[in-house]
Structure formats: C-alpha cells, structure tokens
Design a protein around this motif. Structure first.
Motif, short mmCIF file in Angstrom:
data_model
loop_
_atom_site.label_atom_id
_atom_site.label_comp_id
_atom_site.label_asym_id
_atom_site.label_seq_id
_atom_site.Cartn_x
_atom_site.Cartn_y
_atom_site.Cartn_z
N ASN A 51 -19.76 -2.40 4.67
CA ASN A 51 -19.06 -3.47 5.36
C ASN A 51 -20.04 -4.39 6.10
O ASN A 51 -19.89 -4.65 7.29
CB ASN A 51 -18.05 -2.88 6.33
N LYS A 52 -21.01 -4.85 5.39
CA LYS A 52 -22.05 -5.80 5.84
C LYS A 52 -23.13 -5.19 6.73
O LYS A 52 -24.05 -5.89 7.13
CB LYS A 52 -21.43 -6.99 6.59
N PHE A 64 -39.02 -6.54 0.97
CA PHE A 64 -37.67 -6.54 0.41
C PHE A 64 -36.68 -6.67 1.56
O PHE A 64 -36.67 -5.83 2.48
CB PHE A 64 -37.41 -5.23 -0.34
N SER A 65 -35.86 -7.70 1.51
CA SER A 65 -34.89 -7.88 2.59
C SER A 65 -33.51 -8.12 2.01
O SER A 65 -33.25 -9.17 1.40
CB SER A 65 -35.30 -9.03 3.51
N PRO A 66 -32.63 -7.15 2.17
CA PRO A 66 -31.25 -7.33 1.71
C PRO A 66 -30.47 -8.17 2.72
O PRO A 66 -30.76 -8.14 3.92
CB PRO A 66 -30.72 -5.90 1.66
N LYS A 67 -29.48 -8.88 2.20
CA LYS A 67 -28.61 -9.66 3.09
C LYS A 67 -27.19 -9.55 2.59
O LYS A 67 -26.93 -9.73 1.41
CB LYS A 67 -29.05 -11.12 3.13
N SER A 68 -26.28 -9.27 3.50
CA SER A 68 -24.88 -9.11 3.12
C SER A 68 -24.02 -10.07 3.94
O SER A 68 -23.65 -9.77 5.07
CB SER A 68 -24.44 -7.66 3.36
N PRO A 69 -23.70 -11.24 3.39
CA PRO A 69 -22.89 -12.22 4.12
C PRO A 69 -21.46 -11.75 4.35
O PRO A 69 -20.83 -12.13 5.33
CB PRO A 69 -22.93 -13.47 3.24
#
Lengths: 114, 111
Positions: A51-52, A64-69
C-alpha cells in the motif's frame, strides 16, 4: 486485460545512464514487488511495497530506487547503470505482504547495459 | 527459510507423465510448498500449492509424503507447450512472498 504490466519490455542502454521501468497491476492487490532474474534463472527479490509503503529492501544498492505513487503502481528507477545490472526485472503483486498464496508476475523487462 | 533442491533439467516426450521431485529437508511446520512455471520471456506463473498429502487441480498434482521433506509435481500427459522451467518454493506466513526462487528444473518436452 493484463493483470501485471511492465514497460518497457526491452531496454538497452550505456553504462552510467539512468533508466526507469514502470509497473502497474489491476488486480486490486495491496502488495507489489520487484524481482531480478539473472542468467542462471535465479529470481531474487529486491523490494516489496505494501500500500505504497516500502516493507522490504533486500540489500540492493542505493542506485536502485523504487517509487510507488499509489498501490497499483511500483516503478523502479536505476541510477548510474553498471554492466552487472543487466538482467530481467520482474514486477509482481500479491493480495497481502504476509501471504502464502499466489504471486502474480509481469512479463519482465530485459535490461542490457553496454 | 527452507532450502530446496531440484534437478537442473529433465527431458520427456509428448503424452508422457512427468514427475519433478523437490527436496526440502529442513521444511518447518508452518511452511507451504508452492510450484511455479516459467515460459521463456514470461514471468513465473503459479501452478499449485500444498501442505501435505495430495493436491490436484486442472494443471497438475502435488504429492507430499508424511515427513514433508520432499514433494513431487506431477504433470499428466505433457505436451510441447509444457516446455518450461518449474520452480519449487517453500514458504510460510512469516516470509510470505519475500523469497528467492532457485534455478528451477528446465523441462524439455520432445515430439
């Protein structure tokens, strides 16, 4: 309708560049993942988001950078690409983070670093 | 987390039954056994999951002996389209899906 979709499917780039891979799931799942598959077919988890919110980062370099809008999207941005980053990256989703049931994978994004 | 061992590759012919065995000697009481199938250029796809004895669905059967230290995925009457890599995983509620898939078993079905 594709349940878990990733773009691009193929990505060829030079060392040192920055690139992103996008992932979207239409299953209404709360949890999404990024996996890396090497040439020997070992599929290793990189990140897990619920959930983000980041819940797992498995000793992945901070390039490495994940992003969850939102909970339906989990994108992966990679800075300063290296030769060893060449692999197939899979996005996946599941109903919940602590869950033994089915994991749904995307079709993968093959990254080649020259 | 329980480690799994499975054959690197197997060959079969169309119409045959294929059995792929996975060893998981240090499986824990709350571990489930799960199998995935991966076709070339695709992501893994869930096939079957079980805890003990036998589980059957429209794709495969999973046989788990009483000691649960191994499991066998059985594919009835394989076709060329069953050529794929098959992964055995052992996981529990604590680890969920935070797992590394091993190298799997590469099944080649021949005409």
């Amino acid at each position: 309708d594709t349940a878990v979709s990733q773009t691009p499917k193929y990505l060829v780039t030079q060392m040192g560049n920055d690139k992103s891979i996008k992932c979207e799931q239409n299953l209404g799942h709360d949890t999404m993942y990024w996996y890396k598959q090497d040439s020997k077919k070992f599929l290793k988890i990189m990140f897990s988001y619920n959930n983000k919110e980041l819940i797992i980062n498995e000793t992945v370099p901070n390039r490495f950078s994940p992003k969850s809008p939102d909970k339906a999207h989990l994108n992966l941005h990679i800075n300063s690409l290296e030769l060893g980053d060449s692999a197939v990256y899979f996005c996946a989703s599941a109903l919940a983070p602590v869950y033994t049931g089915e994991l749904f994978f995307g079709e993968g994004s093959r990254l080649t670093v020259l | 987390l329980a480690k799994t061992t499975q054959p690197i590759s197997m060959d079969s012919y169309e119409g045959q039954e294929v059995n792929i065995t996975c060893s998981h000697n240090n499986i824990a009481t709350n571990d489930y056994i799960t199998w995935y199938q991966q076709f070339p250029s695709q992501g893994p796809r869930f096939i079957i999951q079980g805890y003990k004895t036998k589980v059957t669905n429209e794709v495969a059967s999973l046989f788990i002996p009483a000691d649960r230290k191994s499991s066998t995925l059985s594919l009835p009457r394989v076709s060329l389209s069953d050529t794929a890599v098959y992964y055995c995983l052992v996981k529990n509620d604590n680890a969920g899906n935070m797992l590394t898939f091993g190298g799997g078993t590469r099944l080649m079905v021949k005409p």
